[in-house]
Write an enzyme that holds these catalytic residues in place. Sequence first.
Site, PDB file in Angstrom:
ATOM      1  N   ARG A  93       0.831  -1.204   0.000  1.00 18.29           N
ATOM      2  CA  ARG A  93       0.000   0.000   0.000  1.00 18.29           C
ATOM      3  C   ARG A  93       0.866   1.254   0.000  1.00 18.29           C
ATOM      4  O   ARG A  93       1.922   1.296   0.620  1.00 18.29           O
ATOM      5  CB  ARG A  93      -0.894   0.014   1.244  1.00 18.29           C
ATOM      6  CG  ARG A  93      -1.629  -1.282   1.444  1.00 18.29           C
ATOM      7  CD  ARG A  93      -2.581  -1.229   2.610  1.00 18.29           C
ATOM      8  NE  ARG A  93      -3.711  -0.382   2.310  1.00 18.29           N
ATOM      9  CZ  ARG A  93      -4.680  -0.136   3.182  1.00 18.29           C
ATOM     10  NH1 ARG A  93      -4.647  -0.631   4.395  1.00 18.29           N
ATOM     11  NH2 ARG A  93      -5.691   0.625   2.838  1.00 18.29           N
ATOM     12  N   MET A 104      -1.971   5.081  -6.432  1.00 21.63           N
ATOM     13  CA  MET A 104      -2.248   3.671  -6.235  1.00 21.63           C
ATOM     14  C   MET A 104      -2.480   3.444  -4.751  1.00 21.63           C
ATOM     15  O   MET A 104      -1.720   3.923  -3.935  1.00 21.63           O
ATOM     16  CB  MET A 104      -1.064   2.828  -6.674  1.00 21.63           C
ATOM     17  CG  MET A 104      -1.413   1.364  -6.690  1.00 21.63           C
ATOM     18  SD  MET A 104       0.008   0.319  -6.460  1.00 21.63           S
ATOM     19  CE  MET A 104      -0.209  -0.117  -4.751  1.00 21.63           C
ATOM     20  N   ARG A 337      -5.856   7.006  10.818  1.00 23.01           N
ATOM     21  CA  ARG A 337      -5.365   8.332  10.430  1.00 23.01           C
ATOM     22  C   ARG A 337      -6.384   9.366  10.889  1.00 23.01           C
ATOM     23  O   ARG A 337      -7.538   9.032  11.155  1.00 23.01           O
ATOM     24  CB  ARG A 337      -5.161   8.422   8.920  1.00 23.01           C
ATOM     25  CG  ARG A 337      -6.442   8.174   8.146  1.00 23.01           C
ATOM     26  CD  ARG A 337      -6.209   8.230   6.659  1.00 23.01           C
ATOM     27  NE  ARG A 337      -7.403   7.778   5.960  1.00 23.01           N
ATOM     28  CZ  ARG A 337      -7.445   7.515   4.664  1.00 23.01           C
ATOM     29  NH1 ARG A 337      -6.364   7.616   3.930  1.00 23.01           N
ATOM     30  NH2 ARG A 337      -8.551   7.121   4.092  1.00 23.01           N
ATOM     31  N   ARG A 618      -8.623  52.826  -5.037  1.00 26.22           N
ATOM     32  CA  ARG A 618      -7.546  52.823  -6.027  1.00 26.22           C
ATOM     33  C   ARG A 618      -7.994  53.622  -7.243  1.00 26.22           C
ATOM     34  O   ARG A 618      -9.064  53.382  -7.782  1.00 26.22           O
ATOM     35  CB  ARG A 618      -7.232  51.383  -6.410  1.00 26.22           C
ATOM     36  CG  ARG A 618      -5.868  51.209  -6.987  1.00 26.22           C
ATOM     37  CD  ARG A 618      -5.728  50.789  -8.412  1.00 26.22           C
ATOM     38  NE  ARG A 618      -6.696  49.988  -9.043  1.00 26.22           N
ATOM     39  CZ  ARG A 618      -6.499  48.708  -9.391  1.00 26.22           C
ATOM     40  NH1 ARG A 618      -5.402  48.095  -9.062  1.00 26.22           N
ATOM     41  NH2 ARG A 618      -7.420  48.076 -10.069  1.00 26.22           N
ATOM     42  N   GLU A 747       3.563  47.188  -7.417  1.00 27.89           N
ATOM     43  CA  GLU A 747       3.189  46.098  -8.315  1.00 27.89           C
ATOM     44  C   GLU A 747       4.076  46.059  -9.562  1.00 27.89           C
ATOM     45  O   GLU A 747       3.846  45.287 -10.476  1.00 27.89           O
ATOM     46  CB  GLU A 747       1.707  46.200  -8.699  1.00 27.89           C
ATOM     47  CG  GLU A 747       1.276  47.535  -9.241  1.00 27.89           C
ATOM     48  CD  GLU A 747      -0.212  47.611  -9.546  1.00 27.89           C
ATOM     49  OE1 GLU A 747      -0.868  46.563  -9.655  1.00 27.89           O
ATOM     50  OE2 GLU A 747      -0.719  48.741  -9.690  1.00 27.89           O
ATOM     51  N   ASN A 770      -0.665  40.653  -8.249  1.00 28.83           N
ATOM     52  CA  ASN A 770      -1.080  40.140  -9.574  1.00 28.83           C
ATOM     53  C   ASN A 770      -0.130  40.694 -10.638  1.00 28.83           C
ATOM     54  O   ASN A 770       0.481  39.943 -11.406  1.00 28.83           O
ATOM     55  CB  ASN A 770      -2.514  40.573  -9.906  1.00 28.83           C
ATOM     56  CG  ASN A 770      -3.516  40.088  -8.886  1.00 28.83           C
ATOM     57  OD1 ASN A 770      -3.275  39.084  -8.219  1.00 28.83           O
ATOM     58  ND2 ASN A 770      -4.629  40.778  -8.756  1.00 28.83           N
ATOM     59  N   CYS A 833      -2.953  43.273  -1.813  1.00 32.77           N
ATOM     60  CA  CYS A 833      -4.312  43.229  -2.357  1.00 32.77           C
ATOM     61  C   CYS A 833      -4.397  42.400  -3.633  1.00 32.77           C
ATOM     62  O   CYS A 833      -5.434  42.331  -4.266  1.00 32.77           O
ATOM     63  CB  CYS A 833      -4.874  44.623  -2.573  1.00 32.77           C
ATOM     64  SG  CYS A 833      -3.950  45.571  -3.782  1.00 32.77           S
TER      65      CYS A 833
HETATM   66  C1  PEP Z   1      -2.601  43.631  -8.573  1.00 29.91           C
HETATM   67  O1  PEP Z   1      -2.013  43.906  -9.610  1.00 29.91           O
HETATM   68  O2  PEP Z   1      -2.193  42.780  -7.768  1.00 29.91           O
HETATM   69  C2  PEP Z   1      -3.862  44.298  -8.240  1.00 29.91           C
HETATM   70  C3  PEP Z   1      -4.467  44.036  -7.099  1.00 29.91           C
HETATM   71  O3  PEP Z   1      -4.403  45.117  -9.161  1.00 29.91           O
HETATM   72  P1  PEP Z   1      -5.214  44.617 -10.444  1.00 29.91           P
HETATM   73  O4  PEP Z   1      -5.492  43.170 -10.248  1.00 29.91           O
HETATM   74  O5  PEP Z   1      -6.438  45.435 -10.478  1.00 29.91           O
HETATM   75  O6  PEP Z   1      -4.268  44.909 -11.548  1.00 29.91           O
HETATM   76 MG    MG Z   2      -2.497  45.732 -10.642  1.00 31.15          MG
END
Ligand code: PEP
Ligand code: MG
Length: 877
Positions: A93, A104, A337, A618, A747, A770, A833
Site C-alpha cells: 500500500r 495507487m 489516520r 484605487r 506592483e 497580480n 491586495c
Molecule cells: C494587482 O495587480 O495585484 C492588483 C491588485 O491590481 P489589479 O489586479 O487590479 O491589476
Molecule cells: Mg495591478
Amino acid sequence: MGQKYVYLFSEGNGKMRELLGGKGANLAEMTNLGMPVPQGFTITTEVCTQYYADGEAINDEIKSEIMTYVSKMEEITGKKFGDLENPLLVSVRSGARASMPGMMDTILNLGLNDVVVESFAKKTGNPRFAYDSYRRFIQMYSDVVMEVGKAYFEKLIDEMKEKKGVKLDTELDAEDLKELARLFKEEYKLKIGEDFPQNPTDQLMGAIEAVFRSWNNPRAIYYRRMNDIPSSWGTAVNVQAMVFGNMGNTSGTGVAFSRNPATGEQKLYGEFLMNAQGEDVVAGVRTPQTIDQLKEQNPKVYEEFYKIVYTLEKHYRDMQDMEFTIEEGKLYMLQTRNGKRTAAAALKIACDLVDEGMISEEEAVLMIDPKQLDALLHPQFDNEALKQAKPISSGLPASPGAACGQVVFTAEDATNWAVNKGAKVILVRLETSPEDIEGMNYAQGILTVRGGMTSHAAVVARGMGTCCVSGCGDIKINEEAKVFTLGGKEFHEGDYISLDGSTGNIYGEAIKTVAATISGNFDRIMTWADKYRTLKVRTNADTPKDAAQAVSFGAEGIGLCRTEHMFFDSKRISAMREMIVSKTVEQRKTALTKLLPMQREDFEGIYEAMKGFPVTIRFLDPPLHEFLPTEEEDIKELSKEMNLDINELKAIISSLHEFNPMMGHRGCRLAVSYPEIAEMQTTAVIEAAINVKKAHPDWNMVPEIMIPLVGEIKELAYVKGIVDQTAKTVIEKAGVDLKYMVGTMIEIPRAAITADEIAKEAEFFSFGTNDLTQMTFGFSRDDAGSFLGSYYDKKIYENDPFARLDQKGVGKLVKMGAELGRKTRPDIKLGICGEHGGDPSSIEFCHNTGLNYVSCSPFRVPIARLAAAQAAIKSNK
Ligand code: PEP
Ligand code: MG
C-alpha cells in the site's frame, strides 16, 4: 552503516511521518501501543526520491535491503514467500505524508501464484476463499501495476454471474472463481504479452515500483497542486502481512470513524462487510452493514474494537478514520489516520474537542483547513423554495451543502462544461473513481448510483467540500447514452437537478439558493482565530453589496476598491468610453463631469457599508482594451452622444489600440497624461467622505487614496500633487476638517526595488501581487493559463504563481519593498491586495514578512482570518 531505507513497524513511531508516510508512521505507532496490527515494514519516502533519481528504478542496494526485511517478516510471521506449506501473503500500500486520493492505493494477496493457491486451498480447507483471493490479486495487480484497466475483469465477473444465474459475487463457488482466475491470467497475457508473474519477489518489486510510479500520475499531480503538496515529498510503501476478511462468515472487513465525518456527531460511525476484502466496502459492490450491526453480530469483537477506537482518538487527540479486518473472529487494525471530514464536521469536532478538554483553542484553530471553509460560504437552498420542491428520490447524505446544476455524465464533461461554458454542473455517475478527481472538483455536486458513505465519491467529495449524494440505487443509468431515469422521469445531459447533500434528497428541478452566514461553531472558531491573529483582514470590494457581504464575514476594511470596475455597468460605460476617446481636455472634462456624481454616489454607498472601517480607493487602472467599444452598434451610439463623425471615432479607437495593454497606457500613466481624471476622482472621494461624515460624525473617516502602477517616485509625486491640490480645494470649500492618506501600489518590480524612495511620498504600500507576478515572471496574466499546464507536467513550476505567491522570486521583492519602505517611513502601513491575499500559504508569508493586513475577495475573508491566526500561532510556537 549506510542509509536505512526500510523500517519494521516495530522500529518506527508516529512522529516519523516525513520518512514513513502517514500510514507507515501510524502503523508503527499502533504497533507500539500494543494493538493487533499484522506486522510488516515500510519502505521510506526517500526511496521514492531515489527511485526517480535512478531513472525510475529500484537500485540493487535498496532491493537487497527490502529482501532482508522480507526475511525478517518471514521470521516474525513464521511464513515464507512462495512456500507451499505456509505461504507469506502480503498487502502493498502507498502512504504519503498527507493522504492522497489519486495514487495507487492497495494490492492485496500478493505472494499467490498457480501452485501456492492450490496448497493454500488445501491448507485452509477453503478452496473458495483461496481462489477468491487469487482472482482478486490478479485483477488488482493487472489494474494497478500493469495498468490493464479493470473494466474487462468486471465484465468477466458479470458474465460469470450471469452464466451461473446469481446476483452476488459471494454466490460464486470455488470452481467459478478458479475459472475466473484463469480467464484473468489469459487477459493479462493478451494485454501485456507475458505470463502473469509467478515469482513472489518479482510480484513484490513490481508492486513497489507501481506505488512509486503512481506518485507521478496526472491525478496525483492534480491533487497535489490543489492541496499545496510538494512533489519532492515522495511516497512511502507499506508491506504488511495479509489477514483475511474473506475467509467465510466469521470474517469481514470494514472502515470506521470515531465521530461522524459528515456532521461531526460524537458517535462511532462506520460500515463493514462480512466475507469480504477491503475494496468491496469502498467500491460499493455490496451494500455494507452499519457498525452498530457488528455490536449485535459479534459483541466481543465490537467491544475490543470500540476500546481501540477511543484509545486511538485520545492518543492522536483527533477524530480517527480506521480500517480493520476480522479474520475468523479475530480483530486486526490495518490503518488509522486523522479522518477527512466536511467543513461543518471539522468545526463541530474542533469545538467539541476543546469542550472535552482534549485540545486547546489554538490547537482547534490549527486543526481546520482554511480552504475547507469555502464550502460553508457557498449558498444554501432558499428555505421557501425548498418547501415548494418535492424530492423525486433520495440517496445517502454523503457530503453536505446545496447544489443545483446541469447534469453531465463524465468527469471530462464536468470539466469542459464548467471551464468552457461557465456552466454549473452536477456529475451523475454509476460510481466515481480516482481518475474523475478533476471533474469532481469542477462539479457543484456529485450523484452516484452505487457506493456507501465511505465510497470514493463520498470521501473525495467531503475532502473537497463538494455536495455529494451517493448510493441512490433507484437510478437507472446508461452512462454511454448519457441518460438516467429517476422518479419516473428521464434526465438527459444538460437537464437541471438539485441535490441536498445534508439530507440526501434529490430534486428533478433547479432550486433557488441563498447566501451563507457565519454562526454557531463557525462563529466560535472565528472568534478564537481573531483572538490569536495579528494580521488584519480587509477585502477587495467595488460595490456596497460586496462591501456589506465582506463586513458580515468579518472584514476590517477595504484594501482595494477598483474604481474602473464601477463603470462596467451598461448605463455608465458610455460616459467612461467618452472619457477614454476624448481628443481634447474640454471633451474629457465634459465626460468626467458625467462620471463625478456616479463616483461620489458609489463611494458614499461603500463608506456607508463599511461603517467607518478604513477604505482604500484605487484610482483608475483600466487596461484600455477592456473599455473600448468593438461592436458597430456601440460605436454608432457613442459617436452620436459625442457629436463626433463615426469615421473619426473609429480612427481614434484604432489609434488607441495597444499591442500589450497590460503594460500600456494604464494605471497612474493615465493620470500623468490626463491629470483631470485624478482631479475628478479626488473630488469624488473627498466629497463623499465629507457627506458620510456629516451623517456619522463618530466614524473615523480617513479615505486612503491609492495610486496604481507606480514605478518611479517622480511619477507618484506628480499624481499626489494633483490629489493634494484638489483635496485641499474641496475640503476648504466645504469648510470642514477631513484627513486623508495617499499611498501607492507596489506592483512593478522597479517600485519594489526603489521602495525606500517611494516611501518618501507614499503613506502606505499595498502589494499588487497580480501585476508584480506578471512582471516578475514576464507571464501575461491573461495568457499564462494556456502554457502553465506544460510547466506543471514537467514539474518546472508546481503551482500557478498567480494563485499562490512565488515566495522565492516575487516574495523576495515583497520583502525588499517592505523593508525599504519601513526604513524610510517606520510607521508605513503595509498590505497586500493581489489575489494572493486570500491564499492561506501566501497569507502565512505575509504574516512572516510583517505586513499589517491582507485584502481578499469577500468570500475569502473568513479563510484569511483563519489562515492569519494559524500563521500567528505557528510563528509563536
Ligand atoms: C494587482 O495587480 O495585484 C492588483 C491588485 O491590481 P489589479 O489586479 O487590479 O491589476
Ligand atoms: Mg495591478
